[in-house]
Design a protein around this motif. Structure first.
Motif, PDB file in Angstrom:
ATOM      1  N   UNK A 195       0.818  -1.224   0.000  1.00 34.83           N
ATOM      2  CA  UNK A 195       0.000   0.000   0.000  1.00 34.83           C
ATOM      3  C   UNK A 195       0.847   1.267   0.000  1.00 34.83           C
ATOM      4  N   UNK A 196       1.869   1.299  -0.846  1.00 30.33           N
ATOM      5  CA  UNK A 196       2.668   2.505  -0.994  1.00 30.33           C
ATOM      6  C   UNK A 196       3.727   2.708   0.060  1.00 30.33           C
ATOM      7  N   UNK A 197       3.943   1.720   0.924  1.00 36.13           N
ATOM      8  CA  UNK A 197       4.953   1.814   1.975  1.00 36.13           C
ATOM      9  C   UNK A 197       5.973   0.711   1.800  1.00 36.13           C
ATOM     10  N   UNK A 198       7.227   1.046   1.949  1.00 36.98           N
ATOM     11  CA  UNK A 198       8.314   0.067   1.819  1.00 36.98           C
ATOM     12  C   UNK A 198       9.111   0.030   3.123  1.00 36.98           C
ATOM     13  N   UNK A 199       9.344  -1.169   3.613  1.00 34.74           N
ATOM     14  CA  UNK A 199      10.283  -1.377   4.717  1.00 34.74           C
ATOM     15  C   UNK A 199      11.577  -1.900   4.128  1.00 34.74           C
ATOM     16  N   UNK A 200      12.670  -1.253   4.463  1.00 36.73           N
ATOM     17  CA  UNK A 200      13.983  -1.633   3.922  1.00 36.73           C
ATOM     18  C   UNK A 200      15.052  -1.282   4.947  1.00 36.73           C
ATOM     19  N   UNK A 201      16.262  -1.829   4.786  1.00 31.90           N
ATOM     20  CA  UNK A 201      17.352  -1.431   5.688  1.00 31.90           C
ATOM     21  C   UNK A 201      17.709   0.043   5.514  1.00 31.90           C
ATOM     22  N   UNK A 202      18.236   0.640   6.564  1.00 32.18           N
ATOM     23  CA  UNK A 202      18.780   1.996   6.472  1.00 32.18           C
ATOM     24  C   UNK A 202      20.051   1.975   5.641  1.00 32.18           C
ATOM     25  N   UNK A 203      20.252   3.042   4.848  1.00 36.26           N
ATOM     26  CA  UNK A 203      21.408   3.124   3.945  1.00 36.26           C
ATOM     27  C   UNK A 203      22.241   4.364   4.259  1.00 36.26           C
ATOM     28  N   UNK A 204      23.426   4.400   3.668  1.00 37.71           N
ATOM     29  CA  UNK A 204      24.310   5.541   3.877  1.00 37.71           C
ATOM     30  C   UNK A 204      23.684   6.843   3.396  1.00 37.71           C
ATOM     31  N   UNK A 205      22.891   6.794   2.318  1.00 32.37           N
ATOM     32  CA  UNK A 205      22.300   8.034   1.824  1.00 32.37           C
ATOM     33  C   UNK A 205      21.101   8.492   2.652  1.00 32.37           C
ATOM     34  N   UNK A 206      20.743   7.732   3.702  1.00 33.40           N
ATOM     35  CA  UNK A 206      19.674   8.140   4.612  1.00 33.40           C
ATOM     36  C   UNK A 206      20.185   8.959   5.795  1.00 33.40           C
ATOM     37  N   UNK A 231      24.234  15.401  14.489  1.00 33.68           N
ATOM     38  CA  UNK A 231      24.993  16.014  13.394  1.00 33.68           C
ATOM     39  C   UNK A 231      25.333  14.972  12.345  1.00 33.68           C
ATOM     40  N   UNK A 232      25.632  15.425  11.134  1.00 32.39           N
ATOM     41  CA  UNK A 232      26.033  14.506  10.059  1.00 32.39           C
ATOM     42  C   UNK A 232      27.346  13.818  10.383  1.00 32.39           C
ATOM     43  N   UNK A 233      28.213  14.476  11.169  1.00 30.23           N
ATOM     44  CA  UNK A 233      29.484  13.858  11.548  1.00 30.23           C
ATOM     45  C   UNK A 233      29.259  12.641  12.440  1.00 30.23           C
ATOM     46  N   UNK A 234      28.203  12.674  13.259  1.00 30.72           N
ATOM     47  CA  UNK A 234      27.913  11.559  14.166  1.00 30.72           C
ATOM     48  C   UNK A 234      27.091  10.458  13.510  1.00 30.72           C
ATOM     49  N   UNK A 235      26.458  10.760  12.382  1.00 31.84           N
ATOM     50  CA  UNK A 235      25.496   9.831  11.781  1.00 31.84           C
ATOM     51  C   UNK A 235      26.111   8.500  11.348  1.00 31.84           C
ATOM     52  N   UNK A 236      27.326   8.473  10.736  1.00 27.17           N
ATOM     53  CA  UNK A 236      27.879   7.165  10.358  1.00 27.17           C
ATOM     54  C   UNK A 236      28.090   6.238  11.547  1.00 27.17           C
ATOM     55  N   UNK A 237      28.488   6.785  12.691  1.00 25.59           N
ATOM     56  CA  UNK A 237      28.674   5.940  13.873  1.00 25.59           C
ATOM     57  C   UNK A 237      27.351   5.345  14.338  1.00 25.59           C
ATOM     58  N   UNK A 238      26.281   6.123  14.234  1.00 27.77           N
ATOM     59  CA  UNK A 238      24.965   5.604  14.615  1.00 27.77           C
ATOM     60  C   UNK A 238      24.554   4.474  13.674  1.00 27.77           C
ATOM     61  N   UNK A 239      24.738   4.672  12.371  1.00 22.22           N
ATOM     62  CA  UNK A 239      24.356   3.640  11.412  1.00 22.22           C
ATOM     63  C   UNK A 239      25.204   2.387  11.601  1.00 22.22           C
ATOM     64  N   UNK A 240      26.462   2.555  11.983  1.00 26.23           N
ATOM     65  CA  UNK A 240      27.307   1.405  12.286  1.00 26.23           C
ATOM     66  C   UNK A 240      26.735   0.607  13.451  1.00 26.23           C
ATOM     67  N   UNK A 241      26.243   1.288  14.482  1.00 20.50           N
ATOM     68  CA  UNK A 241      25.636   0.603  15.622  1.00 20.50           C
ATOM     69  C   UNK A 241      24.391  -0.163  15.201  1.00 20.50           C
ATOM     70  N   UNK A 242      23.593   0.412  14.308  1.00 21.07           N
ATOM     71  CA  UNK A 242      22.394  -0.269  13.807  1.00 21.07           C
ATOM     72  C   UNK A 242      22.786  -1.555  13.097  1.00 21.07           C
ATOM     73  N   UNK A 243      23.763  -1.458  12.222  1.00 16.80           N
ATOM     74  CA  UNK A 243      24.178  -2.637  11.458  1.00 16.80           C
ATOM     75  C   UNK A 243      24.850  -3.677  12.350  1.00 16.80           C
ATOM     76  N   UNK A 244      25.585  -3.220  13.356  1.00 21.59           N
ATOM     77  CA  UNK A 244      26.227  -4.158  14.267  1.00 21.59           C
ATOM     78  C   UNK A 244      25.183  -4.919  15.083  1.00 21.59           C
ATOM     79  N   UNK A 245      24.092  -4.251  15.450  1.00 19.38           N
ATOM     80  CA  UNK A 245      23.014  -4.936  16.173  1.00 19.38           C
ATOM     81  C   UNK A 245      22.393  -6.027  15.315  1.00 19.38           C
ATOM     82  N   UNK A 246      22.286  -5.799  14.002  1.00 16.94           N
ATOM     83  CA  UNK A 246      21.818  -6.848  13.095  1.00 16.94           C
ATOM     84  C   UNK A 246      22.818  -8.005  13.069  1.00 16.94           C
TER      85      UNK A 246
END
Length: 371
Positions: A195-206, A231-246
């Motif tokens: 119904x017009x909604x997609x669930x997908x992994x978070x990506x670097x461009x997000x 901040x954008x400087x902190x964002x890659x570390x956050x995404x790394x934590x998300x992926x590490x939890x997976x």
């Protein structure tokens, strides 16, 4: 050991480990010029034939003669496909190293090669424990040793050098006699759409959307302790934590996106797993970006996620029999969302969560949904 006379030939009938020869030179150079090799190894850059020739004719034979590093060429289909090595650290420890030529990756050759090397190291060389180190972010290397049953240890700051810098590193080990099967799950969030909604992994461009959420007043008011980046400087570390939890089997998380534009609208995550197989209980959490509010997208995404989570594994689902969530009793929007996705209010946990804007403690409404 004498090189190449004492280098054994190890094979499982598909992959062969053997001594390197000068005939491997052209493919060694190709491998060491590949972007992945440059990113995750310490090969010189630029890498030329002189580097490869020195490695093949001096460094490898010398290390065998000194009994410091036992490097084997991986042969697949009659040609050089990469290298595995065991670096002897003394006291029964060997450190693992490996890399594949680009055209051999993804076909299971490395698993076969490492099984051969580990058997030889444990059974012939008397190694008791094999350790592994890799730069943080080298997911291909981590997945390889995860699949071999390695146990992961601490992430060590600035542990490994690379071209004049020191980088943080993941660590792990495998003990003689350990099962060579993963000891924990590695969750890859499936892409789901409805119904017009997609669930997908978070990506670097997000990353800008994650920063937007981290600075959103409504998100911060109801989730004051959120680790979302500011901040954008902190964002890659956050995404790394998300992926590490997976990767550590602790969480399955999705970006809720507009299916037409792929624009992020919010986030869904499931965690705190209890049980196994088709008898899993887990907690859900979510937040919405301003673009996702009032559109029904989060309700669709939550129902879509629950549909997959509550299906049995035989039916292609996750195997949860019960999902639950906790939200502040005063968060009317969050409670409406839970109820719209079929969750039932089953109780109240007194003073169990942070108050609005982090002011003291507040009661939490407990909701659940069963298979």
């Amino acid at each position: 050991m004498r090189f190449p006379d004492d280098v054994p030939v190890l094979t499982d009938g598909v992959v062969t480990l053997r001594a390197h020869t000068i005939d491997d030179l052209s493919r060694v150079v190709e491998q060491c010029r590949d972007d992945e090799s440059l990113a995750w190894t310490t090969v010189p850059t630029p890498y030329d034939e002189a580097d490869g020739r020195d490695w093949l004719t001096r460094a490898i034979p010398s290390a065998w003669a000194d009994d410091t590093t036992y490097a084997f060429a991986i042969e697949v289909g009659g040609r050089f496909g990469g290298t595995v090595d065991l670096r002897m650290k003394g006291g029964g420890e060997g450190e693992l190293g490996f890399g594949l030529h680009p055209d051999v990756r993804g076909a299971g050759a490395m698993r076969r090669a490492l099984d051969l090397l580990l058997d030889w190291g444990f059974d012939t060389q008397g190694v008791e424990v094999v350790t592994w180190k890799a730069f943080v972010g080298n997911w291909a290397s981590r997945r390889t040793v995860w699949n071999l049953g390695f146990t992961f240890g601490a992430t060590v700051p600035r542990l490994l050098p690379q071209r004049g810098e020191r980088r943080d590193a993941w660590t792990g080990w495998l003990v003689r006699g350990d099962d060579r099967t993963p000891s924990t799950p590695w969750y890859e969030p499936p892409v789901l759409e409805q119904d017009g909604v997609r669930l997908r992994p978070w990506r670097d461009d997000d990353l800008p959307s994650l920063v937007e959420a981290g600075n959103d007043p409504l998100v911060r008011a109801w989730i004051p302790a959120t680790p979302l980046p500011r901040t954008l400087e902190d964002a890659p570390d956050y995404l790394l934590l998300v992926r590490l939890a997976h990767a550590e089997g602790r969480r399955v998380g999705w970006c809720v996106a507009d299916a037409a534009t792929d624009r992020p609208l919010g986030s869904l995550g499931v965690f705190d797993f209890e049980g196994s197989g088709d008898d899993v209980t887990a907690q859900l959490g979510y937040w919405s970006l301003p673009a996702g509010r009032g559109t029904g997208a989060m309700a669709t995404g939550l129902d879509l996620a629950c549909g997959w989570l509550l299906r049995t594994r035989a039916d292609g689902g996750f195997g949860a029999r019960r999902l639950y969530l906790l939200t502040s009793v005063g968060n009317a929007a969050s409670r409406r969302l839970a109820e719209s996705a079929g969750f039932e209010h089953v109780g109240t946990e007194r003073l169990s969560g942070p108050g609005h804007d982090g002011a003291g403690w507040a009661d939490s409404a407990l909701y659940d949904r069963l298979r």
